[in-house]
Design a protein around this motif. Structure first.
Motif, PDB file in Angstrom:
ATOM      1  N   GLN A  13       0.737  -1.201  -0.158  1.00  0.00           N
ATOM      2  CA  GLN A  13       0.055  -0.158  -0.068  1.00  0.00           C
ATOM      3  C   GLN A  13       0.819   1.268  -0.030  1.00  0.00           C
ATOM      4  O   GLN A  13       2.050   1.132   0.509  1.00  0.00           O
ATOM      5  N   PRO A  14       0.110   2.313  -0.575  1.00  0.00           N
ATOM      6  CA  PRO A  14       1.246   3.719  -0.410  1.00  0.00           C
ATOM      7  C   PRO A  14       1.510   3.883   0.873  1.00  0.00           C
ATOM      8  O   PRO A  14       0.792   3.601   1.935  1.00  0.00           O
ATOM      9  N   SER A  15       2.558   4.450   1.168  1.00  0.00           N
ATOM     10  CA  SER A  15       3.441   4.968   2.192  1.00  0.00           C
ATOM     11  C   SER A  15       4.079   3.901   2.938  1.00  0.00           C
ATOM     12  O   SER A  15       4.888   4.208   3.788  1.00  0.00           O
ATOM     13  N   GLN A  16       3.691   2.466   2.525  1.00  0.00           N
ATOM     14  CA  GLN A  16       4.525   1.442   3.371  1.00  0.00           C
ATOM     15  C   GLN A  16       5.871   1.331   2.665  1.00  0.00           C
ATOM     16  O   GLN A  16       6.439   2.101   1.832  1.00  0.00           O
ATOM     17  N   THR A  17       6.664   0.161   3.469  1.00  0.00           N
ATOM     18  CA  THR A  17       7.957   0.050   3.201  1.00  0.00           C
ATOM     19  C   THR A  17       8.179  -1.138   2.414  1.00  0.00           C
ATOM     20  O   THR A  17       7.530  -2.075   2.855  1.00  0.00           O
ATOM     21  N   LEU A  18       8.883  -1.207   1.228  1.00  0.00           N
ATOM     22  CA  LEU A  18       9.201  -2.506   0.390  1.00  0.00           C
ATOM     23  C   LEU A  18      10.408  -3.160   0.802  1.00  0.00           C
ATOM     24  O   LEU A  18      11.547  -2.364   1.241  1.00  0.00           O
ATOM     25  N   SER A  19      10.270  -4.396   1.309  1.00  0.00           N
ATOM     26  CA  SER A  19      11.661  -5.003   1.460  1.00  0.00           C
ATOM     27  C   SER A  19      11.650  -6.388   0.524  1.00  0.00           C
ATOM     28  O   SER A  19      10.688  -7.191   0.546  1.00  0.00           O
ATOM     29  N   LYS A  77      24.378 -15.581   4.801  1.00  0.00           N
ATOM     30  CA  LYS A  77      23.334 -15.901   4.046  1.00  0.00           C
ATOM     31  C   LYS A  77      23.619 -16.181   2.658  1.00  0.00           C
ATOM     32  O   LYS A  77      22.643 -16.434   1.881  1.00  0.00           O
ATOM     33  N   ASP A  78      24.626 -15.435   2.145  1.00  0.00           N
ATOM     34  CA  ASP A  78      24.673 -15.135   0.749  1.00  0.00           C
ATOM     35  C   ASP A  78      23.464 -14.402   0.205  1.00  0.00           C
ATOM     36  O   ASP A  78      22.957 -14.748  -0.902  1.00  0.00           O
ATOM     37  N   GLN A  79      23.092 -13.362   0.692  1.00  0.00           N
ATOM     38  CA  GLN A  79      21.854 -12.489   0.546  1.00  0.00           C
ATOM     39  C   GLN A  79      22.337 -10.927   0.494  1.00  0.00           C
ATOM     40  O   GLN A  79      23.200 -10.499   1.412  1.00  0.00           O
ATOM     41  N   PHE A  80      21.648 -10.159  -0.185  1.00  0.00           N
ATOM     42  CA  PHE A  80      21.497  -8.844  -0.089  1.00  0.00           C
ATOM     43  C   PHE A  80      19.934  -8.060  -0.058  1.00  0.00           C
ATOM     44  O   PHE A  80      19.158  -9.024  -0.763  1.00  0.00           O
ATOM     45  N   SER A  81      19.747  -7.127   0.546  1.00  0.00           N
ATOM     46  CA  SER A  81      18.524  -6.706   0.541  1.00  0.00           C
ATOM     47  C   SER A  81      18.106  -5.243   0.052  1.00  0.00           C
ATOM     48  O   SER A  81      19.300  -4.511   0.252  1.00  0.00           O
ATOM     49  N   LEU A  82      17.038  -4.834  -0.175  1.00  0.00           N
ATOM     50  CA  LEU A  82      16.727  -3.562  -0.843  1.00  0.00           C
ATOM     51  C   LEU A  82      15.537  -3.266   0.279  1.00  0.00           C
ATOM     52  O   LEU A  82      14.493  -4.083   0.452  1.00  0.00           O
ATOM     53  N   GLU A  83      15.471  -1.903   0.966  1.00  0.00           N
ATOM     54  CA  GLU A  83      14.440  -1.472   1.652  1.00  0.00           C
ATOM     55  C   GLU A  83      14.185   0.114   1.131  1.00  0.00           C
ATOM     56  O   GLU A  83      15.085   0.681   0.984  1.00  0.00           O
ATOM     57  N   MET A  84      12.821   0.278   0.497  1.00  0.00           N
ATOM     58  CA  MET A  84      12.634   1.423   0.136  1.00  0.00           C
ATOM     59  C   MET A  84      11.290   1.994   0.778  1.00  0.00           C
ATOM     60  O   MET A  84      10.219   1.140   0.862  1.00  0.00           O
ATOM     61  N   SER A  85      11.317   3.157   1.321  1.00  0.00           N
ATOM     62  CA  SER A  85      10.322   3.600   2.180  1.00  0.00           C
ATOM     63  C   SER A  85       9.206   4.588   1.435  1.00  0.00           C
ATOM     64  O   SER A  85       9.458   5.032   0.280  1.00  0.00           O
ATOM     65  N   SER A  86       8.343   4.906   2.288  1.00  0.00           N
ATOM     66  CA  SER A  86       7.210   5.924   1.611  1.00  0.00           C
ATOM     67  C   SER A  86       7.027   5.590   0.072  1.00  0.00           C
ATOM     68  O   SER A  86       6.921   6.532  -0.713  1.00  0.00           O
ATOM     69  N   LEU A  87       6.365   4.561   0.117  1.00  0.00           N
ATOM     70  CA  LEU A  87       6.062   4.069  -1.368  1.00  0.00           C
ATOM     71  C   LEU A  87       4.826   4.722  -1.891  1.00  0.00           C
ATOM     72  O   LEU A  87       3.983   5.161  -1.381  1.00  0.00           O
ATOM     73  N   THR A  88       4.859   5.115  -3.073  1.00  0.00           N
ATOM     74  CA  THR A  88       3.703   5.492  -4.089  1.00  0.00           C
ATOM     75  C   THR A  88       3.339   4.536  -5.115  1.00  0.00           C
ATOM     76  O   THR A  88       4.253   3.791  -5.467  1.00  0.00           O
ATOM     77  N   ALA A  89       2.485   4.891  -5.933  1.00  0.00           N
ATOM     78  CA  ALA A  89       2.149   4.192  -7.041  1.00  0.00           C
ATOM     79  C   ALA A  89       3.219   4.268  -8.089  1.00  0.00           C
ATOM     80  O   ALA A  89       3.455   3.522  -8.903  1.00  0.00           O
ATOM     81  N   ALA A  90       4.140   5.396  -8.282  1.00  0.00           N
ATOM     82  CA  ALA A  90       5.226   5.651  -9.023  1.00  0.00           C
ATOM     83  C   ALA A  90       6.506   4.362  -8.954  1.00  0.00           C
ATOM     84  O   ALA A  90       7.153   4.390  -9.465  1.00  0.00           O
ATOM     85  N   ASP A  91       6.220   3.792  -7.689  1.00  0.00           N
ATOM     86  CA  ASP A  91       7.255   2.656  -7.257  1.00  0.00           C
ATOM     87  C   ASP A  91       6.684   1.404  -7.971  1.00  0.00           C
ATOM     88  O   ASP A  91       7.485   0.394  -7.691  1.00  0.00           O
ATOM     89  N   THR A  92       5.829   1.379  -8.463  1.00  0.00           N
ATOM     90  CA  THR A  92       5.111  -0.163  -9.452  1.00  0.00           C
ATOM     91  C   THR A  92       6.307  -0.158 -10.190  1.00  0.00           C
ATOM     92  O   THR A  92       6.332   0.504 -11.084  1.00  0.00           O
ATOM     93  N   ALA A  93       6.692  -1.580 -10.031  1.00  0.00           N
ATOM     94  CA  ALA A  93       7.868  -1.744 -11.313  1.00  0.00           C
ATOM     95  C   ALA A  93       8.275  -3.322 -11.080  1.00  0.00           C
ATOM     96  O   ALA A  93       7.918  -3.813  -9.823  1.00  0.00           O
ATOM     97  N   VAL A  94       8.860  -3.764 -11.997  1.00  0.00           N
ATOM     98  CA  VAL A  94       9.740  -5.046 -11.758  1.00  0.00           C
ATOM     99  C   VAL A  94      11.171  -4.654 -11.063  1.00  0.00           C
ATOM    100  O   VAL A  94      11.782  -3.878 -11.755  1.00  0.00           O
ATOM    101  N   TYR A  95      11.334  -5.504 -10.025  1.00  0.00           N
ATOM    102  CA  TYR A  95      12.462  -5.074  -9.335  1.00  0.00           C
ATOM    103  C   TYR A  95      13.564  -6.208  -9.434  1.00  0.00           C
ATOM    104  O   TYR A  95      13.118  -7.443  -9.364  1.00  0.00           O
ATOM    105  N   TYR A  96      14.666  -5.682 -10.122  1.00  0.00           N
ATOM    106  CA  TYR A  96      15.752  -7.151 -10.325  1.00  0.00           C
ATOM    107  C   TYR A  96      16.881  -6.868  -9.315  1.00  0.00           C
ATOM    108  O   TYR A  96      17.166  -5.698  -9.236  1.00  0.00           O
ATOM    109  N   CYS A  97      17.462  -7.855  -9.094  1.00  0.00           N
ATOM    110  CA  CYS A  97      18.704  -7.905  -8.415  1.00  0.00           C
ATOM    111  C   CYS A  97      19.888  -8.359  -9.401  1.00  0.00           C
ATOM    112  O   CYS A  97      19.472  -9.330 -10.281  1.00  0.00           O
ATOM    113  N   ALA A  98      21.128  -7.943  -9.394  1.00  0.00           N
ATOM    114  CA  ALA A  98      21.972  -8.304 -10.200  1.00  0.00           C
ATOM    115  C   ALA A  98      23.308  -8.303  -9.592  1.00  0.00           C
ATOM    116  O   ALA A  98      23.502  -7.562  -8.302  1.00  0.00           O
ATOM    117  N   GLY A  99      24.493  -8.562 -10.381  1.00  0.00           N
ATOM    118  CA  GLY A  99      25.760  -8.556  -9.645  1.00  0.00           C
ATOM    119  C   GLY A  99      26.811  -8.658 -10.883  1.00  0.00           C
ATOM    120  O   GLY A  99      26.485  -8.973 -11.860  1.00  0.00           O
TER     121      GLY A  99
END
Lengths: 118, 110
Positions: A13-19, A77-99
């Motif tokens: 939802q808008p205003s939430q944080t993506l993890s 854990k051989d992991q890395f993470s993304l947190e993005m706060s204050s979400l809006t509809a403009a953050d709707t997207a496909v999110y890729y991790c890459a190295g």
């Protein structure tokens, strides 16, 4: 062969944080001097670099997103993470991790669609 | 930090050579030999084709080649094939440990 897999919620939802978490297999996030990155692609649009983390833990972000983004790494854990706060509809997207070794990326996850909607 | 400029679409016939352009500024493309190119088929993740302007990763066909002149980088595909139909993106180091992508070019094989 190094493989990456994104995981996380698909609907927020808008205003939430993506993890999101990227799990790396067939290799280690703490070896080889790789930059581990997050990139997103808005529906029908081009790629946007979000930021990366070096295996040492140093982080670098897109200036336009820097105030809302945190990238972290968990070598145990051989992991890395993304947190993005204050979400809006403009953050709707496909999110890729890459190295990759430097400013290019030869390993990519399959991508995960994140939808921000009330 | 502005996106690199790529034409929205290009088209070509099988067997032809086709060149994509990627225009930046003296702060990114023009100042660093750190331009990369990616190919993306619909619903798939991007695939690295070229790095550091003109280097090809192992396994990438030698039909793909890259170059740069001033603030503009180019990707050339020779001997165009139907399977080359995809979106192509360039990216460049932009200083201060940041990266910028182009808007992408859709290739149609006629």
């Amino acid at each position: 062969q190094v493989q990456l897999q994104e995981s996380g919620p698909g609907l927020l939802q808008p205003s939430q944080t993506l993890s999101l978490t990227c799990s790396v297999s067939g290799g280690s996030v703490s070896g080889g001097g790789y930059y581990w990155t997050w990139i997103r692609q808005h529906p029908g649009k081009g790629l946007e670099w979000i930021g990366y983390i070096y295996y040492s833990g140093s982080t670098f972000y897109n200036p336009s997103l820097k105030s809302r983004v945190t990238i972290s790494i968990d070598p145990s854990k051989d992991q890395f993470s993304l947190e993005m706060s204050s979400l809006t509809a403009a953050d709707t997207a496909v999110y890729y991790c890459a190295g990759g070794p430097a400013y290019y990326f030869d390993y990519w996850g399959q991508g995960t669609l994140v939808t921000v909607s009330s | 930090q502005s996106a690199l400029t790529q034409p929205a679409s290009v088209s070509g016939s099988p067997g032809q050579s086709i060149t994509f352009s990627c225009t930046g500024t003296s702060s990114d493309v023009g100042n660093y030999n750190l331009v990369s190119w990616y190919q993306q088929h619909p619903g798939k993740a991007p695939k690295l084709l070229i790095y550091e302007v003109s280097k090809r990763p192992s396994g990438v066909s030698n039909r793909f080649s890259g170059s740069k002149s001033g603030n503009t980088a180019s990707l050339t595909i020779s001997g165009l094939q139907a399977e080359d139909e995809a979106d192509y993106y360039c990216s460049s180091y932009a200083g201060s440990i940041t990266l910028v992508f182009g808007g992408g070019t859709k290739l149609t094989v006629l």
